[in-house]
Design an enzyme around this catalytic site. Sequence first.
Site, mmCIF file in Angstrom:
data_model
loop_
_atom_site.group_PDB
_atom_site.id
_atom_site.type_symbol
_atom_site.label_atom_id
_atom_site.label_comp_id
_atom_site.label_asym_id
_atom_site.label_seq_id
_atom_site.Cartn_x
_atom_site.Cartn_y
_atom_site.Cartn_z
ATOM 1 N N TYR A 91 -26.303 -13.837 -46.603
ATOM 2 C CA TYR A 91 -26.291 -12.398 -46.926
ATOM 3 C C TYR A 91 -25.379 -11.741 -45.907
ATOM 4 O O TYR A 91 -24.516 -12.406 -45.326
ATOM 5 C CB TYR A 91 -27.759 -11.932 -46.878
ATOM 6 C CG TYR A 91 -28.011 -10.513 -47.294
ATOM 7 C CD1 TYR A 91 -27.601 -10.036 -48.535
ATOM 8 C CD2 TYR A 91 -28.696 -9.630 -46.444
ATOM 9 C CE1 TYR A 91 -27.850 -8.726 -48.912
ATOM 10 C CE2 TYR A 91 -28.952 -8.317 -46.828
ATOM 11 C CZ TYR A 91 -28.518 -7.871 -48.054
ATOM 12 O OH TYR A 91 -28.767 -6.575 -48.419
ATOM 13 N N ARG A 123 -17.137 -1.698 -55.125
ATOM 14 C CA ARG A 123 -17.340 -1.294 -53.708
ATOM 15 C C ARG A 123 -18.277 -2.334 -53.101
ATOM 16 O O ARG A 123 -19.483 -2.164 -53.087
ATOM 17 C CB ARG A 123 -17.945 0.118 -53.647
ATOM 18 C CG ARG A 123 -17.973 0.737 -52.277
ATOM 19 C CD ARG A 123 -19.054 0.201 -51.334
ATOM 20 N NE ARG A 123 -20.394 0.643 -51.645
ATOM 21 C CZ ARG A 123 -21.497 -0.078 -51.373
ATOM 22 N NH1 ARG A 123 -21.417 -1.281 -50.816
ATOM 23 N NH2 ARG A 123 -22.676 0.390 -51.682
ATOM 24 N N LYS A 154 -28.150 -11.451 -53.038
ATOM 25 C CA LYS A 154 -29.330 -10.590 -53.184
ATOM 26 C C LYS A 154 -30.437 -11.339 -53.928
ATOM 27 O O LYS A 154 -31.606 -11.240 -53.576
ATOM 28 C CB LYS A 154 -28.974 -9.316 -53.958
ATOM 29 C CG LYS A 154 -27.994 -8.414 -53.230
ATOM 30 C CD LYS A 154 -28.665 -7.206 -52.618
ATOM 31 C CE LYS A 154 -27.667 -6.388 -51.795
ATOM 32 N NZ LYS A 154 -28.279 -5.370 -50.956
ATOM 33 N N GLU A 203 -25.842 -2.777 -58.229
ATOM 34 C CA GLU A 203 -25.442 -3.034 -56.843
ATOM 35 C C GLU A 203 -23.946 -2.813 -56.659
ATOM 36 O O GLU A 203 -23.129 -3.313 -57.451
ATOM 37 C CB GLU A 203 -25.794 -4.500 -56.507
ATOM 38 C CG GLU A 203 -25.716 -4.823 -55.038
ATOM 39 C CD GLU A 203 -26.825 -4.181 -54.204
ATOM 40 O OE1 GLU A 203 -28.002 -4.281 -54.594
ATOM 41 O OE2 GLU A 203 -26.499 -3.577 -53.169
ATOM 42 N N ASN A 255 -21.971 -2.037 -43.664
ATOM 43 C CA ASN A 255 -21.847 -3.498 -43.642
ATOM 44 C C ASN A 255 -20.427 -3.909 -44.025
ATOM 45 O O ASN A 255 -19.734 -3.152 -44.702
ATOM 46 C CB ASN A 255 -22.820 -4.108 -44.661
ATOM 47 C CG ASN A 255 -24.255 -3.821 -44.291
ATOM 48 O OD1 ASN A 255 -24.662 -3.953 -43.160
ATOM 49 N ND2 ASN A 255 -25.041 -3.407 -45.282
HETATM 50 N N1 LIG Z 1 -27.704 -0.892 -44.576
HETATM 51 C C1 LIG Z 1 -27.852 -0.953 -45.874
HETATM 52 O O1 LIG Z 1 -28.868 -1.407 -46.400
HETATM 53 C C2 LIG Z 1 -26.760 -0.430 -46.748
HETATM 54 C C3 LIG Z 1 -25.532 -0.165 -46.247
HETATM 55 N N2 LIG Z 1 -24.554 0.314 -47.083
HETATM 56 C C4 LIG Z 1 -23.237 0.492 -46.504
HETATM 57 O O2 LIG Z 1 -22.875 1.845 -46.525
HETATM 58 C C5 LIG Z 1 -21.476 1.968 -46.663
HETATM 59 C C6 LIG Z 1 -21.198 2.998 -47.744
HETATM 60 O O3 LIG Z 1 -21.719 2.596 -48.973
HETATM 61 P P1 LIG Z 1 -21.692 3.607 -50.221
HETATM 62 O O4 LIG Z 1 -22.305 4.906 -49.851
HETATM 63 O O5 LIG Z 1 -22.260 2.923 -51.379
HETATM 64 O O6 LIG Z 1 -20.130 3.787 -50.399
HETATM 65 P P2 LIG Z 1 -19.364 5.003 -51.000
HETATM 66 O O7 LIG Z 1 -17.985 4.566 -51.226
HETATM 67 O O8 LIG Z 1 -20.149 5.595 -52.123
HETATM 68 O O9 LIG Z 1 -19.382 6.097 -49.806
HETATM 69 C C7 LIG Z 1 -18.635 6.011 -48.639
HETATM 70 C C8 LIG Z 1 -18.624 7.371 -47.996
HETATM 71 O O10 LIG Z 1 -17.944 7.287 -46.753
HETATM 72 C C9 LIG Z 1 -16.971 8.315 -46.703
HETATM 73 N N3 LIG Z 1 -15.827 7.924 -45.877
HETATM 74 C C10 LIG Z 1 -14.917 6.956 -46.110
HETATM 75 N N4 LIG Z 1 -13.993 6.959 -45.130
HETATM 76 C C11 LIG Z 1 -14.316 7.951 -44.294
HETATM 77 C C12 LIG Z 1 -13.733 8.471 -43.103
HETATM 78 N N5 LIG Z 1 -12.624 7.936 -42.588
HETATM 79 N N6 LIG Z 1 -14.355 9.504 -42.490
HETATM 80 C C13 LIG Z 1 -15.469 10.030 -42.999
HETATM 81 N N7 LIG Z 1 -16.074 9.590 -44.115
HETATM 82 C C14 LIG Z 1 -15.498 8.564 -44.763
HETATM 83 C C15 LIG Z 1 -16.539 8.522 -48.137
HETATM 84 O O11 LIG Z 1 -15.910 9.771 -48.256
HETATM 85 P P3 LIG Z 1 -15.388 10.338 -49.678
HETATM 86 O O12 LIG Z 1 -16.639 10.673 -50.433
HETATM 87 O O13 LIG Z 1 -14.591 11.555 -49.294
HETATM 88 O O14 LIG Z 1 -14.587 9.265 -50.302
HETATM 89 C C16 LIG Z 1 -17.893 8.419 -48.831
HETATM 90 O O15 LIG Z 1 -18.564 9.648 -48.794
HETATM 91 C C17 LIG Z 1 -20.961 0.563 -46.964
HETATM 92 O O16 LIG Z 1 -20.367 0.032 -45.806
HETATM 93 C C18 LIG Z 1 -22.184 -0.239 -47.298
HETATM 94 O O17 LIG Z 1 -22.084 -1.567 -46.864
HETATM 95 C C19 LIG Z 1 -24.772 0.591 -48.395
HETATM 96 C C20 LIG Z 1 -25.989 0.314 -48.945
HETATM 97 C C21 LIG Z 1 -27.051 -0.274 -48.165
HETATM 98 C C1 LIG Z 2 -26.715 -3.867 -48.050
HETATM 99 C C2 LIG Z 2 -26.015 -3.292 -49.158
HETATM 100 O O1 LIG Z 2 -26.557 -3.184 -50.243
HETATM 101 C C3 LIG Z 2 -24.664 -2.840 -48.982
HETATM 102 O O2 LIG Z 2 -24.142 -2.892 -47.876
HETATM 103 O O3 LIG Z 2 -24.083 -2.405 -49.976
HETATM 104 MG MG LIG Z 3 -25.206 -2.760 -51.804
#
Ligand SMILES: NC(=O)C1=CN([C@@H]2O[C@H](COP(=O)(O)OP(=O)(O)OC[C@H]3O[C@@H](n4cnc5c(N)ncnc54)[C@H](OP(=O)(O)O)[C@@H]3O)[C@@H](O)[C@H]2O)C=CC1
Ligand SMILES: CC(=O)C(=O)O
Ligand SMILES: [Mg+2]
Length: 576
Positions: free
Chosen positions: A89, A142, A160, A231, A396
């Site tokens: 993972y 993504r 997963k 996902e 991540n």
């Molecule tokens: N720990 C966990 O369990 C989880 C972790 N994650 C992690 O979270 C991260 C985001 O996932 P997710 O929300 O689905 O992705 P999205 O693409 O939906 O969101 C990313 C966000 O980050 C913003 N962003 C990107 N670059 C910048 C920057 N340079 N400065 C400021 N903001 C920025 C984007 O801005 P904009 O909207 O303007 O494009 C957007 O709002 C990933 O790395 C994922 O691995 C996700 C799910 C679970």
């Molecule tokens: C953990 C997870 O779901 C993610 O990083 O998108």
């Molecule tokens: Mg995810």
Amino acid sequence: MSVAHPPRATGDFDTTNSSAVRRYNRTYGLIPPTVDSQEVQMKRCLMQLSRKEKSIEKYLYLSGLRNSNVHLFYRLVTQHVKAIAPLIYTPTVGEACIQWSSNYVQPEGLYISYEDRGHIGSVLHNWPEKNVEITVVTDGSRILGLGDLGINGMGIPVGKLALYTACAGIRPDATLPLMLDLGTGNQHFINDPLYMGTKKPRVSEEESLEFMDELMQALHQKWPGIVVQFEDFKNPFPALEKYGPRYTCFNDDIQGTGAVVLGGIISAVKQSGRPAKDQRAVFLGAGSAGVGVAKQIVAYFMREGLTEEEAKRCFWLVDSKGLVTNDRGDKLPDHKVYFSRDDNNAEQYKTLEEVADLVKPTILMGLSTIGGAFTPKLLTKMGQWNEKPIIFPLSNPSANSECTFEDAIKCTDGRALFASGSPFGPIEYQGQTLTPGQGNNMYVFPGIGLGAILSKATIVTQSMIYASALALSKSLTKSEEAQDWLYPEIARIRDVSVKVAMEVIKAAEEAGVAREPHIKMMGDDELEKWVRSKMYEPATETARVEDEVRDLLMDLPKSNGSSGTNGVNGQKDSHL
Ligand SMILES: NC(=O)C1=CN([C@@H]2O[C@H](COP(=O)(O)OP(=O)(O)OC[C@H]3O[C@@H](n4cnc5c(N)ncnc54)[C@H](OP(=O)(O)O)[C@@H]3O)[C@@H](O)[C@H]2O)C=CC1
Ligand SMILES: CC(=O)C(=O)O
Ligand SMILES: [Mg+2]
């Protein structure tokens, strides 16, 4: 491997003897003569694993094991989950996805392309397992914080679902890793001769949703009641809005992440010594995870006595254009509007640092994909503004984490309440060993899925998601609480998943969406026993398969000689 089999002898089996089982299975002679216990086999696997230097080599070795000896693989993962989860993972799965097409050797899930529309159902019929109960589906747009990886994102559903089996006891043959090949925006892959997906740009949002309509119908026609986990879609909100009220589905990045972070925040808020009303949260990232997490925390703050408006105003979300405000001039996508602020001038607050200086947050949350975005300067300020700053860099894989555990600890004199998305090791600080939390949705999605399957829920309600967070926050042992941990020890994840599943089942029953009649009258003890009795256990499964073969041997004239299945999920016991 194709081997000419001697005719199967029928009269001379010693049914208590494993070599007889081998003869029955026609594997006699194909394996060295000693019949090892699973303990010895695991020892061998651990030794082979330890000889591989790179994490990706370990990942490939473990994939091979899962495909050749599924019960041994799951016994190994279950017993060594803390060491093996990072290999199957996050973080290793990120590298595995990047290299997916170049490392490809065998099917591990189902690929459905945009070209297949009109006959998606017939593609589903090719899946060799009959009784699928859960699928994790992605379009690869993504993947973690790595961007659009197209069909190479298949590593995510595979990883997963492996956790579903190891951490929540869903039978491996009841899981379906599903990849939607809708093109890719990744030009590097389009130019790569080894890339195995369609080498075309992604289809439009409308075309994608139309395709999803057919997929959801086809899935439910083939496996009625199947639980669908969405996902790593770049824009997952329209699908959740459309299918959430109609099918048993949830989005892990919005809802699972919301629940897991809430589970940790409940403990962190208590430890910070500040009530909910005095918390101020700055989020870097306003995407699916950022907004999903913020909304779950709003629900918690409301239970702590705040009105919705008061709760909402505790949040400042920052995206790639700066603070999310009404006066920014761009058209905000629907999911950002709820948290958009009308009390700050967007022109002044373009960077995270500017927003942090304005807000002096108590909580700093990273869901931005931007590794290192929480600079030592910002972390030091968090330590100056707060006795116990809450710092959650959740992106991540590891390289995308907004900061390291070490930086958070050093910059705050060891006072940070910390959780990251990918695991960091413990560190020694001023004579103490400090252990970081891992705020990863792996703590809840296996229990949510198990609860939805066992309750036969018709839909997954917000109350079921919220219940999973509360169950997680209550799952720490006295000793874990005494050490101020925010999340339980990962080695106990199977027990945690049972607790999560139980609360999800109760919430489904309460919401009137559970179709399983047995759960109605059960008290907690009975429910726990029942949940555990439904969980796949790799050690007993191996014994069960061996017993089954022995029973067949006893009863040979009447039997058809088959034992177990042998599908894509590797339901084969190659050690027999
Ligand atoms: N720990 C966990 O369990 C989880 C972790 N994650 C992690 O979270 C991260 C985001 O996932 P997710 O929300 O689905 O992705 P999205 O693409 O939906 O969101 C990313 C966000 O980050 C913003 N962003 C990107 N670059 C910048 C920057 N340079 N400065 C400021 N903001 C920025 C984007 O801005 P904009 O909207 O303007 O494009 C957007 O709002 C990933 O790395 C994922 O691995 C996700 C799910 C679970
Ligand atoms: C953990 C997870 O779901 C993610 O990083 O998108
Ligand atoms: Mg995810």
